[in-house]
Design a protein around this motif. Structure first.
Motif, mmCIF file in Angstrom:
data_model
loop_
_atom_site.group_PDB
_atom_site.id
_atom_site.type_symbol
_atom_site.label_atom_id
_atom_site.label_comp_id
_atom_site.label_asym_id
_atom_site.label_seq_id
_atom_site.Cartn_x
_atom_site.Cartn_y
_atom_site.Cartn_z
ATOM 1 N N GLY A 69 21.961 39.345 -2.820
ATOM 2 C CA GLY A 69 22.235 39.099 -1.432
ATOM 3 C C GLY A 69 22.290 40.878 -0.646
ATOM 4 O O GLY A 69 22.450 41.612 -1.494
ATOM 5 N N PRO A 70 22.057 40.767 0.435
ATOM 6 C CA PRO A 70 22.217 42.083 1.513
ATOM 7 C C PRO A 70 23.198 42.728 1.103
ATOM 8 O O PRO A 70 24.493 42.116 1.277
ATOM 9 C CB PRO A 70 21.850 41.756 2.891
ATOM 10 N N GLY A 71 23.365 44.016 0.884
ATOM 11 C CA GLY A 71 24.614 44.774 0.353
ATOM 12 C C GLY A 71 24.971 44.803 -0.975
ATOM 13 O O GLY A 71 25.660 45.935 -1.352
ATOM 14 N N ASP A 72 24.098 44.157 -1.817
ATOM 15 C CA ASP A 72 24.439 44.344 -3.224
ATOM 16 C C ASP A 72 23.814 45.771 -3.845
ATOM 17 O O ASP A 72 22.597 45.899 -3.000
ATOM 18 C CB ASP A 72 23.801 43.192 -4.212
ATOM 19 N N VAL A 73 24.401 46.318 -4.995
ATOM 20 C CA VAL A 73 23.719 47.433 -5.064
ATOM 21 C C VAL A 73 23.254 47.146 -6.534
ATOM 22 O O VAL A 73 23.909 46.685 -7.608
ATOM 23 C CB VAL A 73 24.784 48.603 -5.326
ATOM 24 N N LEU A 74 21.669 47.668 -6.868
ATOM 25 C CA LEU A 74 21.153 47.186 -7.976
ATOM 26 C C LEU A 74 20.769 48.179 -8.810
ATOM 27 O O LEU A 74 20.635 49.345 -8.263
ATOM 28 C CB LEU A 74 19.888 46.176 -7.703
ATOM 29 N N GLU A 75 20.577 47.982 -10.219
ATOM 30 C CA GLU A 75 20.050 49.336 -10.845
ATOM 31 C C GLU A 75 18.765 48.587 -11.662
ATOM 32 O O GLU A 75 19.040 47.596 -12.315
ATOM 33 C CB GLU A 75 20.953 49.859 -11.801
ATOM 34 N N VAL A 76 17.524 49.205 -11.751
ATOM 35 C CA VAL A 76 16.341 48.638 -12.306
ATOM 36 C C VAL A 76 16.108 49.546 -13.345
ATOM 37 O O VAL A 76 15.827 50.912 -12.996
ATOM 38 C CB VAL A 76 15.377 48.575 -11.324
ATOM 39 N N SER A 77 15.919 49.132 -14.759
ATOM 40 C CA SER A 77 15.374 49.961 -15.715
ATOM 41 C C SER A 77 14.168 49.363 -16.213
ATOM 42 O O SER A 77 14.003 48.117 -16.299
ATOM 43 C CB SER A 77 16.388 49.898 -16.725
ATOM 44 N N ILE A 78 13.220 50.184 -16.835
ATOM 45 C CA ILE A 78 11.947 49.770 -17.232
ATOM 46 C C ILE A 78 11.579 50.239 -18.573
ATOM 47 O O ILE A 78 11.765 51.588 -18.879
ATOM 48 C CB ILE A 78 10.741 49.902 -16.269
ATOM 49 N N TRP A 79 11.101 49.616 -19.756
ATOM 50 C CA TRP A 79 10.640 50.045 -20.695
ATOM 51 C C TRP A 79 9.034 49.669 -20.926
ATOM 52 O O TRP A 79 8.771 48.591 -20.194
ATOM 53 C CB TRP A 79 11.360 49.247 -21.931
ATOM 54 N N GLU A 80 8.380 50.551 -21.535
ATOM 55 C CA GLU A 80 7.062 50.457 -21.859
ATOM 56 C C GLU A 80 6.894 50.739 -23.450
ATOM 57 O O GLU A 80 7.666 51.404 -24.168
ATOM 58 C CB GLU A 80 5.972 51.567 -21.263
ATOM 59 N N ALA A 81 6.016 49.928 -24.014
ATOM 60 C CA ALA A 81 5.484 49.862 -25.306
ATOM 61 C C ALA A 81 4.540 51.186 -25.591
ATOM 62 O O ALA A 81 4.079 51.550 -24.591
ATOM 63 C CB ALA A 81 4.838 48.737 -25.820
ATOM 64 N N PRO A 82 4.859 51.782 -26.662
ATOM 65 C CA PRO A 82 4.083 53.116 -26.788
ATOM 66 C C PRO A 82 2.444 52.596 -27.026
ATOM 67 O O PRO A 82 2.213 51.827 -27.431
ATOM 68 C CB PRO A 82 4.632 53.798 -28.029
ATOM 69 N N PRO A 83 1.672 53.542 -26.563
ATOM 70 C CA PRO A 83 1.963 54.704 -25.731
ATOM 71 C C PRO A 83 2.144 54.364 -24.479
ATOM 72 O O PRO A 83 1.515 53.945 -23.549
ATOM 73 C CB PRO A 83 0.650 55.577 -26.081
ATOM 74 N N ALA A 84 3.350 54.921 -23.958
ATOM 75 C CA ALA A 84 3.887 54.637 -22.599
ATOM 76 C C ALA A 84 2.826 55.325 -21.525
ATOM 77 O O ALA A 84 2.553 56.481 -21.577
ATOM 78 C CB ALA A 84 5.331 55.210 -22.292
ATOM 79 N N ALA A 85 2.376 54.514 -20.766
ATOM 80 C CA ALA A 85 1.341 55.199 -19.773
ATOM 81 C C ALA A 85 1.959 55.399 -18.314
ATOM 82 O O ALA A 85 1.263 56.191 -17.686
ATOM 83 C CB ALA A 85 0.201 54.344 -19.621
ATOM 84 N N LEU A 86 2.866 54.785 -17.848
ATOM 85 C CA LEU A 86 3.176 54.885 -16.639
ATOM 86 C C LEU A 86 4.664 55.595 -16.260
ATOM 87 O O LEU A 86 4.911 56.634 -15.592
ATOM 88 C CB LEU A 86 3.278 53.413 -15.765
#
Length: 368
Positions: A69-86
């Motif tokens: 909900g509004p006011g919550d604090v989030l952390e977003v993490s992302i993994w890519e398979a090799p070869p990572a392009a982005l």
């Protein structure tokens, strides 16, 4: 002679109306219904009382689950398979002998008032009302075609919306965060350090979505069905509010009598008020004046007078001359702010009249 006592002058001293005046109500345009207390009536009143239990009004089969909900604090993490392009930086792992990637964690951000966060290459993402798993699925969908086999992890760093507020007669008022496990009512009481008054004198009140329900804490402890799951935004209030009824008329004492949060029966109420006075009480005229729930009254299709709060003013009458009534009185509940009234017996009214008449004749005779 006794049957004519209702016609005695109004100036005779009395603690209140006679039984006939209550039952007949001859001078009232909209008489208050007078209901004889029978076993069926007692069962109906108890059934209406059960409709207000938490298991009937607030119960759900499963916990609500956590949503952002509004006011919550989030952390977003992302993994890519090799070869990572982005996002990922390619590194060599000498132990694995192959190229691997590290996770890319975006800076923590608070959900804005519109329920949105911004993620690079995904844009503005509406997250309010969604679980972390649903947000992960949405981000994977947006990254597909941009990142190489993306995997996303969303963590709630600070929970600002999925909380329950606990106040009142507790050791320490608190805001208890809700988890996916599903917290129950007694969990909230425990999180606040327990109650400060005896359990038998505490009522728990739950406010949810504009409705307010209350039950004795002792009942909730003894009946696990009442220990319901809590929802975000619930307010739990522990009330130390001694319940009471007022007793008037031909009883052992006339006063306000406190009773426990779990309630008492009419038989107990009569005992605590000293019972019906043998010298002047009418055992057929035991009355309970109450503002009742409409569900507790069988009106037979007739319209009932209602208060602005939607309650029905009603008078319950019990005839203690009938031995069976003592069994019914054990099942008939007395509620907060009830008025218990015992009318004078006709013989007592006659005795008052004769005493006044005799004293008047004695005064006249002494003046001759």
């Amino acid at each position: 002679m006794l049957s004519g006592c209702a016609t005695f002058p109004a100036w005779l001293p009395s603690a209140g109306p006679s039984m006939a005046q209550i039952v007949e109500q001859p001078a009232v345009e909209s008489p208050i219904p007078v209901i004889e207390v029978t076993d069926g009536v007692a069962r109906r009143v108890l059934a209406a009382q059960k409709l207000g239990q938490f298991s009937e009004t607030l119960s759900v089969k499963a916990p609500p689950g956590y949503v952002v909900g509004p006011g919550d604090v989030l952390e977003v993490s992302i993994w890519e398979a090799p070869p990572a392009a982005l996002f990922g930086a390619i590194v060599l792992d000498p132990r694995a002998g192959a190229a691997t990637t590290r996770a890319t964690a975006f800076p923590e951000q608070s959900v804005n008032v519109e329920g949105v966060i911004n993620v690079p290459f995904a844009g503005a993402v509406l997250v309010a009302g969604k679980s972390p798993q649903q947000i992960e699925t949405e981000l994977v969908r947006r990254f597909t075609g941009k990142a190489n086999q993306p995997q996303v992890l969303v963590r709630v760093i600070r929970n600002a919306t999925s909380n329950v507020t606990v106040v009142g007669e507790v050791a320490a008022s608190t805001r208890m965060p809700l988890t996916a496990k599903g917290e129950r009512l007694l969990d909230a009481v425990a999180a606040a350090g327990g109650v400060r008054q005896p359990v038998g004198k505490i009522t728990l009140q739950v406010s949810r979505d504009g409705q307010v329900k209350a039950m004795p804490l002792d009942t909730i402890i003894h009946d696990p069905r009442q220990n319901v799951f809590l929802y975000p935004g619930d307010v739990v209030t522990a009330l130390f509010q001694p319940l009471s009824f007022t007793v008037l008329g031909a009883t052992g004492k006339n006063e306000e009598v406190n009773f426990e949060a779990q309630g008492i029966s009419l038989a107990q109420a009569l005992a605590r008020s000293g019972g019906v006075q043998d010298a002047r009480g009418d055992a057929r005229g035991v009355f309970v004046f109450r503002f009742e729930e409409p569900a507790a009254i069988d009106a037979g299709g007739k319209p009932l007078p209602l208060t602005p709060e939607g309650k029905v003013p009603v008078v319950y009458r019990m005839d203690l001359k009938d031995p069976r009534s003592f069994l019914v009185a054990q099942n008939f509940p007395v509620r907060n702010k009830d008025v218990l009234y015992v009318a004078n017996a006709p013989a007592a009214e006659l005795q008052k009249f004769l005493n006044i008449l005799t004293s008047s004749l004695f005064v006249v005779n002494s003046l001759r």
